[in-house]
Design an enzyme around this catalytic site. Structure first.
Site, PDB file in Angstrom:
ATOM      1  N   ILE A  74      36.428  39.563  39.254  1.00 59.35           N
ATOM      2  CA  ILE A  74      35.136  39.707  39.909  1.00 59.35           C
ATOM      3  C   ILE A  74      34.116  39.723  38.793  1.00 59.35           C
ATOM      4  O   ILE A  74      34.305  40.423  37.790  1.00 59.35           O
ATOM      5  CB  ILE A  74      35.055  40.956  40.809  1.00 59.35           C
ATOM      6  CG1 ILE A  74      33.698  41.022  41.525  1.00 59.35           C
ATOM      7  CG2 ILE A  74      35.339  42.222  40.029  1.00 59.35           C
ATOM      8  CD1 ILE A  74      33.650  42.035  42.655  1.00 59.35           C
ATOM      9  N   ALA A  75      33.081  38.905  38.935  1.00 61.04           N
ATOM     10  CA  ALA A  75      32.092  38.784  37.865  1.00 61.04           C
ATOM     11  C   ALA A  75      30.711  38.544  38.463  1.00 61.04           C
ATOM     12  O   ALA A  75      30.559  37.749  39.394  1.00 61.04           O
ATOM     13  CB  ALA A  75      32.459  37.634  36.930  1.00 61.04           C
ATOM     14  N   ILE A  76      29.734  39.227  37.899  1.00 62.00           N
ATOM     15  CA  ILE A  76      28.340  39.078  38.287  1.00 62.00           C
ATOM     16  C   ILE A  76      27.546  38.818  37.009  1.00 62.00           C
ATOM     17  O   ILE A  76      27.741  39.516  36.012  1.00 62.00           O
ATOM     18  CB  ILE A  76      27.789  40.366  38.959  1.00 62.00           C
ATOM     19  CG1 ILE A  76      28.686  40.842  40.102  1.00 62.00           C
ATOM     20  CG2 ILE A  76      26.332  40.157  39.422  1.00 62.00           C
ATOM     21  CD1 ILE A  76      28.842  39.888  41.243  1.00 62.00           C
ATOM     22  N   GLU A 108      44.149  44.787  38.305  1.00 61.01           N
ATOM     23  CA  GLU A 108      44.149  45.515  37.038  1.00 61.01           C
ATOM     24  C   GLU A 108      42.700  45.672  36.599  1.00 61.01           C
ATOM     25  O   GLU A 108      41.886  44.768  36.793  1.00 61.01           O
ATOM     26  CB  GLU A 108      44.928  44.774  35.941  1.00 61.01           C
ATOM     27  CG  GLU A 108      46.422  44.757  36.124  1.00 61.01           C
ATOM     28  CD  GLU A 108      46.906  43.552  36.915  1.00 61.01           C
ATOM     29  OE1 GLU A 108      46.096  42.634  37.188  1.00 61.01           O
ATOM     30  OE2 GLU A 108      48.091  43.513  37.266  1.00 61.01           O
ATOM     31  N   ASN A 113      35.983  50.439  32.069  1.00 66.28           N
ATOM     32  CA  ASN A 113      35.054  49.806  32.999  1.00 66.28           C
ATOM     33  C   ASN A 113      34.781  50.729  34.193  1.00 66.28           C
ATOM     34  O   ASN A 113      35.250  50.514  35.303  1.00 66.28           O
ATOM     35  CB  ASN A 113      35.602  48.458  33.467  1.00 66.28           C
ATOM     36  CG  ASN A 113      34.557  47.637  34.190  1.00 66.28           C
ATOM     37  OD1 ASN A 113      33.534  48.145  34.630  1.00 66.28           O
ATOM     38  ND2 ASN A 113      34.841  46.344  34.326  1.00 66.28           N
ATOM     39  N   TYR A 120      36.063  49.762  43.057  1.00 65.21           N
ATOM     40  CA  TYR A 120      37.384  49.659  43.685  1.00 65.21           C
ATOM     41  C   TYR A 120      37.730  50.924  44.457  1.00 65.21           C
ATOM     42  O   TYR A 120      38.267  50.855  45.573  1.00 65.21           O
ATOM     43  CB  TYR A 120      38.450  49.341  42.639  1.00 65.21           C
ATOM     44  CG  TYR A 120      38.178  48.058  41.869  1.00 65.21           C
ATOM     45  CD1 TYR A 120      37.694  46.923  42.508  1.00 65.21           C
ATOM     46  CD2 TYR A 120      38.378  47.990  40.500  1.00 65.21           C
ATOM     47  CE1 TYR A 120      37.429  45.754  41.809  1.00 65.21           C
ATOM     48  CE2 TYR A 120      38.123  46.822  39.792  1.00 65.21           C
ATOM     49  CZ  TYR A 120      37.648  45.708  40.457  1.00 65.21           C
ATOM     50  OH  TYR A 120      37.386  44.555  39.767  1.00 65.21           O
TER      51      TYR A 120
END
Length: 150
Positions: A74-76, A108, A113, A120
């Protein structure tokens, strides 16, 4: 940067270049454009994009195997973080895979982070173990998280 026209849609192979741009802005060891093209073309994956107008500003994806899904990334884009784009993306992904029969998800995450771990946990993921020295860029461990109650 506040998204002006935030929308979401499934990733297509022709989105690979734009997704690679997000990937390179977010990860020390990014996946290649070809990797995203293959992921988008596979029947065993589910990838969702966040767009500001026509610009891809984030994505989330997973591999699906029977009733289980493994979140790959997941990346923004950094300029769009802190505005709940990732929260919306992950929630929409969970709803999409549930419609495909998925009842459990895993991933994972780096112990360092904290924002991702909080995201999550918000969606019911719980820590289930550790993969020692999982991340190749710095040897950091990975926390394994599961949500078995989708």
């Amino acid at each position: 940067m506040k998204p002006v026209g935030l929308s979401f849609r499934e990733m297509k192979p022709e989105d690979a270049e734009a997704v690679e741009t997000v990937e390179k802005a977010c990860f020390a060891i990014p996946w290649s454009r070809e990797s995203f093209w293959r992921e988008a073309a596979s029947e065993n994956t589910c990838y969702l994009l966040a767009l500001d107008g026509q610009k891809v500003i984030g994505y989330v994806g997973c591999w699906i195997s029977l009733e289980e899904a493994q979140i790959t990334n997941i990346a923004i884009l950094p300029a769009y973080r802190g505005q709940k784009v990732g929260t919306e993306l992950l929630g929409r992904l969970i709803e999409m895979v549930k419609k495909r029969g998925v009842t459990a998800m895993t991933l994972e995450v780096r112990p360092s982070n904290a924002p991702a771990r909080a995201l999550y946990a918000h969606y019911g993921f719980r820590e289930a173990g550790v993969r020692k020295k999982y991340y190749h860029d710095n040897g950091e461990d990975a926390i394994i998280m599961w949500n078995t109650k989708l």
